[in-house]
Design an enzyme around this catalytic site. Structure first.
Site, PDB file in Angstrom:
ATOM      1  NE  ARG A  24      18.784 -48.298 -38.590  1.00  0.00           N
ATOM      2  CZ  ARG A  24      20.049 -48.013 -38.757  1.00  0.00           C
ATOM      3  NH1 ARG A  24      20.627 -49.037 -39.445  1.00  0.00           N
ATOM      4  NH2 ARG A  24      20.921 -47.080 -38.828  1.00  0.00           N
ATOM      5  NE  ARG A  28      20.157 -52.756 -44.448  1.00  0.00           N
ATOM      6  CZ  ARG A  28      21.234 -52.250 -43.962  1.00  0.00           C
ATOM      7  NH1 ARG A  28      22.268 -52.120 -45.040  1.00  0.00           N
ATOM      8  NH2 ARG A  28      21.437 -51.801 -42.910  1.00  0.00           N
ATOM      9  NE  ARG A  37      17.678 -50.257 -49.203  1.00  0.00           N
ATOM     10  CZ  ARG A  37      18.322 -50.651 -49.895  1.00  0.00           C
ATOM     11  NH1 ARG A  37      18.200 -51.558 -50.649  1.00  0.00           N
ATOM     12  NH2 ARG A  37      19.703 -50.348 -49.774  1.00  0.00           N
ATOM     13  CG  ASP A  74      18.910 -42.202 -41.667  1.00  0.00           C
ATOM     14  OD1 ASP A  74      19.037 -43.447 -41.324  1.00  0.00           O
ATOM     15  OD2 ASP A  74      20.106 -41.648 -41.569  1.00  0.00           O
ATOM     16  CE1 TYR A 151      27.182 -41.758 -39.580  1.00  0.00           C
ATOM     17  CE2 TYR A 151      26.207 -40.657 -37.594  1.00  0.00           C
ATOM     18  CZ  TYR A 151      26.497 -41.623 -38.149  1.00  0.00           C
ATOM     19  OH  TYR A 151      26.561 -43.082 -37.502  1.00  0.00           O
TER      20      TYR A 151
HETATM   21  O1  CP3 Z   1      13.155 -49.052 -37.849  1.00  0.00           O
HETATM   22  C1  CP3 Z   1      13.722 -48.005 -37.353  1.00  0.00           C
HETATM   23  O2  CP3 Z   1      14.387 -48.117 -36.389  1.00  0.00           O
HETATM   24  C2  CP3 Z   1      13.174 -46.563 -37.927  1.00  0.00           C
HETATM   25  C3  CP3 Z   1      13.959 -46.186 -38.934  1.00  0.00           C
HETATM   26  C4  CP3 Z   1      15.534 -45.568 -38.678  1.00  0.00           C
HETATM   27  C5  CP3 Z   1      16.783 -45.708 -39.683  1.00  0.00           C
HETATM   28  N1  CP3 Z   1      17.816 -45.168 -39.275  1.00  0.00           N
HETATM   29  C6  CP3 Z   1      16.487 -46.402 -40.957  1.00  0.00           C
HETATM   30  C7  CP3 Z   1      17.877 -47.128 -41.473  1.00  0.00           C
HETATM   31  C8  CP3 Z   1      16.282 -45.178 -37.366  1.00  0.00           C
HETATM   32  C9  CP3 Z   1      15.386 -44.574 -36.266  1.00  0.00           C
HETATM   33  C10 CP3 Z   1      17.529 -44.605 -37.792  1.00  0.00           C
HETATM   34  C11 CP3 Z   1      18.608 -43.826 -37.055  1.00  0.00           C
HETATM   35  C12 CP3 Z   1      19.821 -43.647 -37.345  1.00  0.00           C
HETATM   36  N2  CP3 Z   1      20.324 -43.529 -38.625  1.00  0.00           N
HETATM   37  C13 CP3 Z   1      21.023 -43.828 -36.387  1.00  0.00           C
HETATM   38  C14 CP3 Z   1      20.439 -43.786 -35.034  1.00  0.00           C
HETATM   39  C15 CP3 Z   1      20.334 -45.070 -34.464  1.00  0.00           C
HETATM   40  C16 CP3 Z   1      21.882 -45.924 -34.700  1.00  0.00           C
HETATM   41  O3  CP3 Z   1      21.485 -47.167 -35.423  1.00  0.00           O
HETATM   42  O4  CP3 Z   1      22.742 -45.639 -33.914  1.00  0.00           O
HETATM   43  C17 CP3 Z   1      22.044 -43.686 -37.168  1.00  0.00           C
HETATM   44  C18 CP3 Z   1      23.342 -43.439 -36.644  1.00  0.00           C
HETATM   45  C19 CP3 Z   1      21.663 -43.267 -38.591  1.00  0.00           C
HETATM   46  C20 CP3 Z   1      22.364 -42.981 -39.593  1.00  0.00           C
HETATM   47  C21 CP3 Z   1      22.659 -44.158 -40.705  1.00  0.00           C
HETATM   48  N3  CP3 Z   1      21.619 -44.672 -41.401  1.00  0.00           N
HETATM   49  C22 CP3 Z   1      23.624 -45.133 -40.846  1.00  0.00           C
HETATM   50  C23 CP3 Z   1      25.048 -44.963 -40.335  1.00  0.00           C
HETATM   51  C24 CP3 Z   1      23.334 -45.989 -42.101  1.00  0.00           C
HETATM   52  C25 CP3 Z   1      23.931 -46.973 -42.842  1.00  0.00           C
HETATM   53  C26 CP3 Z   1      24.234 -48.044 -41.916  1.00  0.00           C
HETATM   54  C27 CP3 Z   1      23.314 -49.256 -42.241  1.00  0.00           C
HETATM   55  O5  CP3 Z   1      22.790 -49.884 -41.521  1.00  0.00           O
HETATM   56  O6  CP3 Z   1      23.173 -49.747 -43.371  1.00  0.00           O
HETATM   57  C28 CP3 Z   1      21.778 -45.783 -42.317  1.00  0.00           C
HETATM   58  C29 CP3 Z   1      20.976 -46.528 -43.113  1.00  0.00           C
HETATM   59  C30 CP3 Z   1      19.588 -46.838 -42.626  1.00  0.00           C
HETATM   60  N4  CP3 Z   1      18.710 -46.130 -41.836  1.00  0.00           N
HETATM   61  C31 CP3 Z   1      18.962 -48.196 -42.906  1.00  0.00           C
HETATM   62  C32 CP3 Z   1      17.626 -48.202 -42.283  1.00  0.00           C
HETATM   63  C33 CP3 Z   1      16.677 -49.103 -42.446  1.00  0.00           C
HETATM   64  C34 CP3 Z   1      19.677 -49.173 -43.866  1.00  0.00           C
HETATM   65  C35 CP3 Z   1      19.507 -48.533 -45.265  1.00  0.00           C
HETATM   66  C36 CP3 Z   1      19.030 -49.479 -46.407  1.00  0.00           C
HETATM   67  O7  CP3 Z   1      17.858 -50.144 -46.423  1.00  0.00           O
HETATM   68  O8  CP3 Z   1      19.911 -49.660 -47.218  1.00  0.00           O
END
Ligand code: CP3
Length: 344
Positions: A24, A28, A37, A74, A151
């Site tokens: 990540r 944010r 964003r 994602d 999911y």
């Molecule tokens: O920088 C990176 O790592 C690359 C991008 C990336 C994102 N999600 C961006 C993201 C990667 C590799 C993921 C993987 C992901 N997404 C996983 C597996 C890794 C882990 O964290 O266990 C999972 C389970 C998801 C599903 C997901 N996406 C959830 C549950 C959420 C909401 C939780 C949260 O953190 O808000 C997301 C949103 C998400 N994916 C964000 C980002 C940067 C936040 C969204 C935002 O900017 O509002």
């Protein structure tokens, strides 16, 4: 290109300073991410806008000089490409349409029909392959079938993956249809990322830890093995990182069973345990606690040295045990990298 530090580690080389990137890393906690964003409109629009998705991927590389960039996308874009509805509720997380019966499954698309929706992701990869510095490795990724299924079946994130376990036990045929579709679709998705320029791919099985015993073997190990085997057949030189998060003893032998080149470790295991039980088989990635990116200070410095020095006898990619959180301080990320490289 052969000299990229991440690729060396993935080939099994021990390096005096391990390469580093961070789960990540585009996110944010960075003001420049929040600005881009906002420009995109929302998170999903950002994922599907190749110029802006490439921009946020590059932001942590410019700011910190990480050794790898991870594609900004994602794991839930794949279910969307298969026909599920997907949206994000601010402050809560993802929501999806659910699959409760065979007719819901029958309405999904096939593995070869995902690329129209996912094409912007491949475009992002192409831009990044052009724009990244020569020494920076580009990592593509997908969710593992089990984690994505949790999911898709619940329609949201769940603390215990209850709905997916319920279907696994209550209607195993439908459950396996979902896992099998995700397995073959993930192969096509990662194949296209590699063809667009991803040099490494990572399979995120964030909820692997809730599968125990035989279920872990069938739904965490076996899909990872099938995906790895087919990607290796198509792209023998592209390394694969597996992340069966919170697998515990399931980490032992995971690389041998699945064929992945590196196993990413979370914080449920100590570096000492990881070195003795997992690094003996090859490269490991991890596993500083993400909370240090919030708290910083001498504890952060001590713990970076501890993780680095404990894995120093074998191939290692330094990373966090899970993603950095939005409340993290970017200065702590800089301090982590400075400490890691202090003897370079
Ligand atoms: O920088 C990176 O790592 C690359 C991008 C990336 C994102 N999600 C961006 C993201 C990667 C590799 C993921 C993987 C992901 N997404 C996983 C597996 C890794 C882990 O964290 O266990 C999972 C389970 C998801 C599903 C997901 N996406 C959830 C549950 C959420 C909401 C939780 C949260 O953190 O808000 C997301 C949103 C998400 N994916 C964000 C980002 C940067 C936040 C969204 C935002 O900017 O509002």
């Amino acid at each position: 290109m052969a000299d990229k530090t991440i690729l060396k580690a993935l080939r099994g080389e021990t390096q005096s300073v391990p390469p580093i990137w961070m789960m990540r890393q585009a996110g944010r906690y960075l003001p420049e991410y929040r600005a881009t964003r906002a420009q995109a409109g929302d998170f999903l629009k950002l994922c599907y806008n190749p110029e802006l998705a490439a921009e946020v991927t590059l932001q942590p590389i410019r700011r910190f000089g990480f050794d790898a960039a991870i594609l900004f996308a994602d794991i839930l874009l794949l279910p969307q490409a298969l026909g599920a509805d997907l949206w994000f509720v601010t402050g809560e997380g993802p929501r999806l349409s659910t699959i409760t019966q065979q007719s819901d499954f029958n309405a999904l698309k096939g593995k070869d029909d995902i690329h129209k929706v996912l094409n912007p992701v491949y475009e992002t990869v192409k831009i990044l392959a052009q724009e990244l510095p020569d020494e920076t490795t580009l990592i593509g990724f997908a969710g593992a079938p089990w984690t994505v299924a949790t999911y898709m079946l619940a329609g949201r994130g769940t603390p215990d993956q209850g709905p997916a376990h319920a279907l696994r036990m209550g209607n195993n045929e439908l459950f396996e249809n979902v896992i099998n579709l995700l397995t073959v679709s993930t192969i096509e998705y990662l194949d296209m990322q590699i063809r667009a320029g991803a040099e490494v791919v990572k399979i995120f099985d964030s909820w692997a830890g809730s599968l125990k015993g035989e279920a872990f073997e069938k739904y965490a190990v076996e899909p990872a093995r099938l995906i790895t085997r087919e990607l290796k057949r198509r792209h023998p030189n592209v390394p694969i990182i597996g992340f069966p998060r919170e697998a515990g003893d399931g980490y032992i032998g995971f690389a041998k069973k699945t064929g992945v080149d590196c196993v990413a470790l979370d914080n449920s295991v100590t570096p000492e345990w990881g070195a003795a039980n997992v690094q003996v088989d090859g490269c490991v990635q991890g596993n500083l606690k993400s909370s240090h990116m919030v708290t910083g200070g001498q504890d952060l410095i001590d713990e970076v040295r501890h993780v680095r020095d404990t894995f120093a006898k074998g191939p290692h990619i330094f990373n966090l045990g899970h993603g950095i959180t939005p409340d993290a301080d970017p200065d702590n990320v800089a301090l982590m990298i400075e400490t890691l490289r202090e003897n370079a």
